[in-house]
Design an enzyme around this catalytic site. Structure first.
Site, mmCIF file in Angstrom:
data_model
loop_
_atom_site.group_PDB
_atom_site.id
_atom_site.type_symbol
_atom_site.label_atom_id
_atom_site.label_comp_id
_atom_site.label_asym_id
_atom_site.label_seq_id
_atom_site.Cartn_x
_atom_site.Cartn_y
_atom_site.Cartn_z
ATOM 1 N N ARG A 218 0.820 -1.180 -0.137
ATOM 2 C CA ARG A 218 -0.156 0.078 -0.059
ATOM 3 C C ARG A 218 0.996 1.309 -0.071
ATOM 4 O O ARG A 218 0.235 2.383 -0.292
ATOM 5 C CB ARG A 218 -0.999 0.039 1.231
ATOM 6 C CG ARG A 218 -1.872 -1.280 1.353
ATOM 7 C CD ARG A 218 -2.989 -1.036 2.142
ATOM 8 N NE ARG A 218 -3.915 0.188 1.588
ATOM 9 C CZ ARG A 218 -4.952 0.716 2.453
ATOM 10 N NH1 ARG A 218 -5.311 0.163 3.688
ATOM 11 N NH2 ARG A 218 -5.598 1.825 2.049
ATOM 12 N N ARG B 290 -1.208 -1.432 13.139
ATOM 13 C CA ARG B 290 -0.798 -0.525 12.090
ATOM 14 C C ARG B 290 -0.061 0.593 12.579
ATOM 15 O O ARG B 290 1.086 0.584 12.337
ATOM 16 C CB ARG B 290 -2.012 -0.296 11.290
ATOM 17 C CG ARG B 290 -2.758 -1.683 10.418
ATOM 18 C CD ARG B 290 -1.896 -2.094 9.209
ATOM 19 N NE ARG B 290 -2.463 -3.276 8.806
ATOM 20 C CZ ARG B 290 -3.332 -3.277 7.891
ATOM 21 N NH1 ARG B 290 -3.645 -2.062 7.152
ATOM 22 N NH2 ARG B 290 -4.017 -4.311 7.192
ATOM 23 N N HIS C 295 -7.573 -2.053 12.598
ATOM 24 C CA HIS C 295 -7.689 -0.590 12.698
ATOM 25 C C HIS C 295 -8.668 -0.236 13.656
ATOM 26 O O HIS C 295 -9.812 -0.737 13.841
ATOM 27 C CB HIS C 295 -8.258 0.033 11.257
ATOM 28 C CG HIS C 295 -7.140 0.188 10.237
ATOM 29 N ND1 HIS C 295 -7.541 -0.016 8.737
ATOM 30 C CD2 HIS C 295 -5.896 0.537 10.235
ATOM 31 C CE1 HIS C 295 -6.399 0.114 8.027
ATOM 32 N NE2 HIS C 295 -5.416 0.529 9.020
ATOM 33 N N CYS D 64 -14.232 2.997 6.000
ATOM 34 C CA CYS D 64 -12.619 2.732 5.162
ATOM 35 C C CYS D 64 -12.925 3.565 3.934
ATOM 36 O O CYS D 64 -11.590 4.100 3.497
ATOM 37 C CB CYS D 64 -12.279 1.250 5.232
ATOM 38 S SG CYS D 64 -12.568 0.221 6.692
HETATM 39 N N1 ARG Z 1 -7.343 -4.051 2.891
HETATM 40 C C1 ARG Z 1 -7.081 -3.018 3.621
HETATM 41 C C2 ARG Z 1 -5.965 -2.921 4.398
HETATM 42 O O1 ARG Z 1 -5.762 -3.975 5.224
HETATM 43 C C3 ARG Z 1 -8.405 -2.443 4.296
HETATM 44 C C4 ARG Z 1 -8.259 -1.250 4.880
HETATM 45 C C5 ARG Z 1 -9.748 -0.890 5.518
HETATM 46 N N2 ARG Z 1 -9.543 0.290 6.027
HETATM 47 C C6 ARG Z 1 -9.970 0.883 7.285
HETATM 48 N N3 ARG Z 1 -9.648 2.053 7.471
HETATM 49 N N4 ARG Z 1 -10.151 0.088 8.090
HETATM 50 O O2 ARG Z 1 -5.156 -2.172 4.703
#
Ligand code: ARG
Length: 295
Positions: free
Chosen positions: A96, A142, A171, A265
């Site tokens: 990402r 994260r 998250h 999200c």
């Molecule tokens: N696939 C993404 C990740 O794992 C999903 C992010 C979802 N976003 C959120 N704000 N929870 O990073």
């Protein structure tokens, strides 16, 4: 007697069309590249969300999606924004990382007061949610704790660290939704004991979600002060929200659940940008205005 309805406040959201959305890798427990995404349905679900925001009177700006960045639709992870000050995210996973460049470009081309880039891993509004004059800041999966001090310095708000302990709620915005300055709904089982104590002190009247509701992404909700956009399956929470004068609106985001995301999200709230100074393109920037209709 039904309670007095709450008042909505006009918002400005930044979103990204899911043109390249897919589950090509697995960076959270919800993602399984063997389970295909229905791209057309994903686009329809996302367009419905955009139309709903506009029907509710909010502004929606769009950032141009980039090929090779299937999670770019999850705009909430791209930055923290408070009062025209922006801290562009630094993603934990290399898959990402390049999203930050795309979003940084969008912000620097516009009239924000300040645009900085995070030095520490920081996944924006996925983990950082303004409320109660504070920044509620998730960590554990994260965003790094070191990012919290950086946020405080740049955005000028005290940061409250909340440690997440369950990888399914990686998250903060999968486990907690801010409903107002002193109101929230959350799933206590996603947090460590210290975070639970903090949340109890900050939000003594919080709506508490059950595990199944959190697993259905009921807490990945977007609230404008009155309307609460959440999954249609969240009927118990919706009823409780109604009792408190909110207006719940069910929006199906099933394709995005396959990537571990839902309505919140996909929605970056440009806090403080709907009233006062609007977000405009800088005069020296020659790019097309991006507030055209999503359809
Ligand atoms: N696939 C993404 C990740 O794992 C999903 C992010 C979802 N976003 C959120 N704000 N929870 O990073």
């Amino acid at each position: 007697m039904s309670p007095a309805l709450r008042t909505a406040r006009k918002r400005h959201y930044l979103m990204c069309r899911p043109t390249y959305f897919a589950v090509d890798y697995a960076i959270n427990p919800w993602m399984d590249p063997a389970r295909p995404v229905d791209s057309a349905r994903a686009v329809r679900q996302w367009e419905r969300l955009v139309s709903l925001y506009r029907e509710l009177g909010h502004s929606v700006s769009l950032v141009e999606p980039r090929p090779g960045l299937p999670d770019m639709v999850f705009a909430s992870n791209a930055a923290s924004v408070v009062d025209q000050r922006v801290l562009v995210s630094r993603f934990r996973h290399p898959e990402r990382a390049a999203e930050a460049d795309a979003y940084r470009q969008w912000f620097t081309e516009r009239t924000f007061r300040r645009v900085a880039t995070a030095g520490h891993v920081n996944e924006g509004q996925g983990d950082i949610l303004p409320a109660a004059g504070l920044l509620l800041a998730g960590t554990g999966f994260r965003t790094e704790p070191a990012a919290h001090a950086e946020l405080q310095a740049l955005l000028g708000l005290p940061v409250v660290t909340l440690t997440l302990t369950d990888p399914r709620f990686y998250h903060l915005d999968t486990a907690l939704a801010v409903l107002g300055e002193t109101e929230a709904m959350y799933y206590p089982g996603a947090f460590d004991p210290a975070a639970r104590a903090t949340l109890e002190a900050l939000f003594p009247d919080a709506l508490l979600a059950e595990r199944a509701e959190a697993e259905a992404f009921a807490l990945n909700a977007v609230c404008d002060g009155r309307h609460v956009v959440l999954p249609p399956s969240a009927v118990r929470l919706a009823a409780q929200l109604e009792e408190r004068g909110f207006q719940p609106i069910g929006v199906e985001m099933s394709e995005f659940l396959k990537a571990g995301g839902a309505a919140k999200c996909c929605t970056l709230d440009l806090h403080g940008c709907a009233e006062g100074e609007p977000v405009r393109l800088r005069r020296d920037t020659e790019v097309a205005e991006d507030t055209r209709e999503a359809a």
